[in-house]
Each structure stands twice: as structure tokens, then as C-alpha cells.
Design an enzyme around this catalytic site. Structure first.
Site, mmCIF file in Angstrom:
data_model
loop_
_atom_site.group_PDB
_atom_site.id
_atom_site.type_symbol
_atom_site.label_atom_id
_atom_site.label_comp_id
_atom_site.label_asym_id
_atom_site.label_seq_id
_atom_site.Cartn_x
_atom_site.Cartn_y
_atom_site.Cartn_z
ATOM 1 N N ALA A 65 0.860 -1.186 0.000
ATOM 2 C CA ALA A 65 0.000 0.000 0.000
ATOM 3 C C ALA A 65 0.894 1.232 0.000
ATOM 4 O O ALA A 65 2.032 1.180 0.484
ATOM 5 C CB ALA A 65 -0.879 -0.012 1.235
ATOM 6 N N GLY A 108 0.496 -5.132 0.815
ATOM 7 C CA GLY A 108 -0.703 -5.182 -0.026
ATOM 8 C C GLY A 108 -0.425 -5.805 -1.391
ATOM 9 O O GLY A 108 -1.334 -6.365 -2.013
ATOM 10 N N GLU A 111 -0.602 -9.431 -0.848
ATOM 11 C CA GLU A 111 -2.009 -9.755 -0.577
ATOM 12 C C GLU A 111 -2.849 -9.707 -1.850
ATOM 13 O O GLU A 111 -3.769 -10.514 -2.036
ATOM 14 C CB GLU A 111 -2.557 -8.796 0.484
ATOM 15 C CG GLU A 111 -1.885 -9.018 1.837
ATOM 16 C CD GLU A 111 -2.206 -7.921 2.841
ATOM 17 O OE1 GLU A 111 -1.918 -6.745 2.551
ATOM 18 O OE2 GLU A 111 -2.751 -8.227 3.907
ATOM 19 N N GLU A 131 4.469 -5.248 6.989
ATOM 20 C CA GLU A 131 3.669 -4.253 7.723
ATOM 21 C C GLU A 131 4.159 -4.056 9.159
ATOM 22 O O GLU A 131 4.116 -2.958 9.698
ATOM 23 C CB GLU A 131 2.183 -4.672 7.746
ATOM 24 C CG GLU A 131 1.463 -4.506 6.412
ATOM 25 C CD GLU A 131 1.551 -5.718 5.503
ATOM 26 O OE1 GLU A 131 2.425 -6.594 5.734
ATOM 27 O OE2 GLU A 131 0.740 -5.793 4.559
HETATM 28 C C1 HXC Z 1 5.001 4.406 -1.304
HETATM 29 C C2 HXC Z 1 6.892 3.434 -2.139
HETATM 30 C C3 HXC Z 1 6.540 2.199 -1.560
HETATM 31 C C4 HXC Z 1 5.321 2.123 -0.851
HETATM 32 C C5 HXC Z 1 8.418 1.960 -2.585
HETATM 33 N N1 HXC Z 1 8.053 3.231 -2.754
HETATM 34 N N2 HXC Z 1 7.508 1.296 -1.860
HETATM 35 N N3 HXC Z 1 6.122 4.519 -2.010
HETATM 36 N N4 HXC Z 1 4.590 3.260 -0.742
HETATM 37 N N5 HXC Z 1 4.873 0.976 -0.304
HETATM 38 C C6 HXC Z 1 8.787 4.282 -3.482
HETATM 39 C C7 HXC Z 1 9.966 4.799 -2.695
HETATM 40 O O1 HXC Z 1 9.562 5.768 -1.760
HETATM 41 C C8 HXC Z 1 10.821 5.379 -3.797
HETATM 42 O O2 HXC Z 1 10.285 6.623 -4.199
HETATM 43 C C9 HXC Z 1 10.570 4.416 -4.952
HETATM 44 O O3 HXC Z 1 9.357 3.749 -4.659
HETATM 45 C C10 HXC Z 1 11.677 3.378 -5.088
HETATM 46 O O4 HXC Z 1 11.841 2.731 -3.827
HETATM 47 P P1 HXC Z 1 13.268 2.568 -3.111
HETATM 48 O O5 HXC Z 1 12.984 2.338 -1.671
HETATM 49 O O6 HXC Z 1 14.163 3.688 -3.472
HETATM 50 O O7 HXC Z 1 13.797 1.234 -3.822
HETATM 51 P P2 HXC Z 1 14.734 0.105 -3.192
HETATM 52 O O8 HXC Z 1 15.860 0.715 -2.418
HETATM 53 O O9 HXC Z 1 15.072 -0.806 -4.340
HETATM 54 O O10 HXC Z 1 13.838 -0.682 -2.142
HETATM 55 C C11 HXC Z 1 12.693 -1.396 -2.597
HETATM 56 C C12 HXC Z 1 11.780 -1.810 -1.394
HETATM 57 C C13 HXC Z 1 11.486 -0.545 -0.553
HETATM 58 C C14 HXC Z 1 12.547 -2.835 -0.542
HETATM 59 C C15 HXC Z 1 10.550 -2.450 -1.971
HETATM 60 O O11 HXC Z 1 10.983 0.461 -1.431
HETATM 61 C C16 HXC Z 1 10.458 -0.796 0.511
HETATM 62 O O12 HXC Z 1 10.795 -1.354 1.553
HETATM 63 N N6 HXC Z 1 9.213 -0.338 0.268
HETATM 64 C C17 HXC Z 1 8.161 -0.430 1.254
HETATM 65 C C18 HXC Z 1 7.657 -1.855 1.347
HETATM 66 C C19 HXC Z 1 6.578 -1.975 2.383
HETATM 67 O O13 HXC Z 1 6.818 -1.707 3.593
HETATM 68 N N7 HXC Z 1 5.378 -2.389 1.967
HETATM 69 C C20 HXC Z 1 4.265 -2.568 2.848
HETATM 70 C C21 HXC Z 1 3.459 -1.323 2.865
HETATM 71 S S1 HXC Z 1 2.163 -1.499 4.041
HETATM 72 P P3 HXC Z 1 11.138 7.994 -4.035
HETATM 73 O O14 HXC Z 1 10.188 9.041 -4.502
HETATM 74 O O15 HXC Z 1 11.493 8.053 -2.586
HETATM 75 O O16 HXC Z 1 12.317 7.767 -4.933
HETATM 76 C C22 HXC Z 1 0.961 -2.312 3.289
HETATM 77 C C23 HXC Z 1 -0.299 -2.415 4.079
HETATM 78 C C24 HXC Z 1 -1.163 -3.472 3.498
HETATM 79 O O17 HXC Z 1 1.069 -2.760 2.201
HETATM 80 C C25 HXC Z 1 -2.540 -3.315 3.956
HETATM 81 C C26 HXC Z 1 -3.523 -3.641 2.900
HETATM 82 C C27 HXC Z 1 -3.286 -3.013 1.537
#
Ligand code: HXC
Length: 257
Positions: A65, A108, A111, A131
Site C-alpha cells: 500500500a 498489499g 495480498e 507491515e
Molecule cells: C510508497 C513506495 C513504496 C510504498 C516503494 N516506494 N515502496 N512509495 N509506498 N509501499 C517508493 C519509494 O519511496 C521510492 O520513491 C521508490 O518507490 C523506489 O523505492 P526505493 O525504496 O528507493 O527502492 P529500493 O531501495 O530498491 O527498495 C525497494 C523496497 C522498498 C525494498 C521495496 O521500497 C520498501 O521497503 N518499500 C516499502 C515496502 C513496504 O513496507 N510495503 C508494505 C506497505 S504497508 P522515491 O520518490 O522516494 O524515490 C501495506 C499495508 C497493506 O502494504 C494493507 C492492505 C493493503
């Protein structure tokens, strides 16, 4: 219809949805969820479509998400508006759905893939429910679907530590149907989708519903439901065509207009 966050096309009897927020690694926001709803609903209504493939880019299926959208929300925002309650389009689809997953499928994103009927993973795929590292828990079925698919041991490991697992581990523990080289991902997913879409549509929709019910019903109820559905398919053109074709030693021609 034009979409801001998706690329949607039709290839023969297969509907293809590509998540298209590459700069944010296809993070799922409200616009994307609404557009997914519209795209899946269109394919569900369309009798010319027999299977839907959902995919992302080579780098990310979806990295979860959108954390930028989620961060400012309060309990009252999420509760009052039932945040994410309608982010379940693949699960609601009556047509079979295939997630073709390359790169990150996190939170997400994992999921969303698990809501699909098959997951075909590229060898670079990474699955996880991170999460917990954000101070929350999965909210789109992660704790429930993961536990049913993989069992308690793996589900607890992934949900409590937030670690990622690679495609090989995901296949070994039963999360994905097949793992293929990245370069072959879409070919393999489209071939599987075309095969499914060439079958009798009522049989395919029934088969999907039956397997889904296996998760929801006690065995005796599930078996009764299966028997009823099995009988009902003897009222379809597909049953006549499929069996006649076998007897005549030819390929069946289902779904003729
Ligand atoms: C918003 C995101 C994002 C996310 C990545 N980006 N994941 N933006 N929401 N979930 C954005 C980053 O901010 C960045 O933008 C760009 O994508 C590239 O990401 P990087 O982090 O620079 O890439 P990298 O170093 O290769 O790392 C990849 C990654 C990391 C390991 C996937 O991005 C990451 O940990 N993302 C979050 C993963 C996460 O926690 N997902 C769960 C979310 S909670 P900028 O503009 O900064 O360059 C969830 C709740 C579910 O899903 C509930 C139901 C839907």
C-alpha cells in the site's frame, strides 16, 4: 476507458491488467484500487473474457500500500471510511485470475497476488508482509490467506519478522503455482490464461468457485456443494460439446458466439 494507474488490454479471451505506477514500485493507492475495481468489473461482465492476468513491472509487482497516502491517516479516517474494504477486486472476480509476479510483492502487493487464483512468479520475485516494520499488521487478508496457503509456521515467520522470501522458497511452501525465468514470465502466464479461457466458461467459473469454497466450508458441505455443481454442468452446452468432441476424436470448440 482510460486509466491513470493501470494499463488494461484484451488479448483474445484474456484480459490483461498491468499496474502502472513504476516510480513508486506500483504502490497501491486509492485511485489504483478504484481503477482495479472498474477493470475487474468490466472483465467480469464481458462474456468474451475467460481469464484475467494481473501483472506489474520487472522490478515490482507492487511494493505494498502507498505509505505516503497511509501515513497521515488516523484511526477515525480508516475506520469511518472503511479504508481498503474494497481493495479486493481479484478475490471478487468470478473469472479466474492469474498474478504474474516479478520483483517485489510486498504487503498489499503480496495480498493482491494472494487474492488471485494462480500466482506465476518470475525467478526474481520477492514476497513478504513487512507491515510489522511500519507498526501495523496486514489488512488485506495477509494473516488469513498466508496462513491458509502456507500454514502457521511460515505465516508467523513472515508476518512477525517482516522478512522477504524469494521465489524458490515461495514455491517450496506452496504460495506460488510455478516459478519461471523472468524473461518467460508473461509468455507462461498468458499461455496458462489462454488455456483456461479456451475451456467452457461456466465450467471454469464453477471450478474456481468450488476450489475457493474448499477454504471456507467444512468438508461435508464442500463435497455436497461440489456434487450439486457437478450435476448442474450437465445442463450446459460445454458438457455436450466437451464429451461429444472426445467421442468424435476432435478438439472441443467451447464459447462459440
Ligand atoms: C510508497 C513506495 C513504496 C510504498 C516503494 N516506494 N515502496 N512509495 N509506498 N509501499 C517508493 C519509494 O519511496 C521510492 O520513491 C521508490 O518507490 C523506489 O523505492 P526505493 O525504496 O528507493 O527502492 P529500493 O531501495 O530498491 O527498495 C525497494 C523496497 C522498498 C525494498 C521495496 O521500497 C520498501 O521497503 N518499500 C516499502 C515496502 C513496504 O513496507 N510495503 C508494505 C506497505 S504497508 P522515491 O520518490 O522516494 O524515490 C501495506 C499495508 C497493506 O502494504 C494493507 C492492505 C493493503
Amino acid at each position: 476507458m482510460t486509466y491513470e494507474t493501470l494499463i488494461v488490454e484484451t488479448v483474445g479471451r484474456v484480459g490483461v491488467i498491468r499496474l502502472n505506477r513504476p516510480k513508486a514500485l506500483n504502490a497501491l493507492n486509492s485511485t489504483l484500487a478504484e481503477e482495479l475495481r472498474a477493470a475487474f468489473a468490466d472483465f467480469d461482465r464481458n462474456e468474451e473474457i475467460g481469464c484475467v492476468v494481473i501483472t506489474g513491472t520487472e522490478r515490482a509487482f507492487a511494493a505494498g500500500a502507498d505509505i505516503k497516502e497511509m501515513a497521515p491517516k488516523s484511526f477515525i479516517d480508516t475506520f469511518t471510511n472503511n479504508y481498503m474494504a474494497n481493495w479486493d477486486s481479484p478475490a471478487r472476480s468470478r473469472k479466474p485470475t492469474i498474478a504474474a509476479v516479478a520483483g517485489f510483492a510486498l504487503g498489499g502487493g503480496c495480498e493482491l497476488a494472494m487474492q488471485c487464483d494462480l500466482i506465476i512468479a518470475a525467478d526474481n520475485a520477492k514476497f513478504g508482509q513487512p507491515e510489522i516494520t511500519l507498526g501495523i499488521v496486514p489488512g488485506l487478508g495477509g494473516t488469513q490467506r498466508l496462513t491458509r496457503a502456507l500454514g502457521k509456521a511460515k505465516a508467523m515467520d513472515l508476518v512477525l519478522t517482516g522478512r522477504m522470501m524469494d521465489a524458490e522458497e515461495a514455491e517450496r511452501c506452496g504460495l506460488v503455482s510455478r516459478v519461471v525465468p523472468l524473461a518467460e514470465l508473461m509468455d507462461v502466464a498468458m499461455k496458462a490464461a489462454e488455456t483456461i479461457a479456451s475451456m467452457s466458461l461456466p465450467a471454469v467459473m464453477t471450478a474456481k468457485e468450488l476450489v475457493q469454497r474448499a477454504h471456507e466450508l467444512p468438508l461435508a458441505e464442500g463435497l455436497r456443494f461440489e456434487r450439486r455443481a457437478f450435476h448442474a454442468l450437465f445442463g450446459t452446452d460445454g458438457q455436450r460439446e466437451g464429451m461429444q468432441a472426445f467421442l468424435e476424436k476432435r478438439k472441443p470448440q467451447f464459447n462459440q458466439p
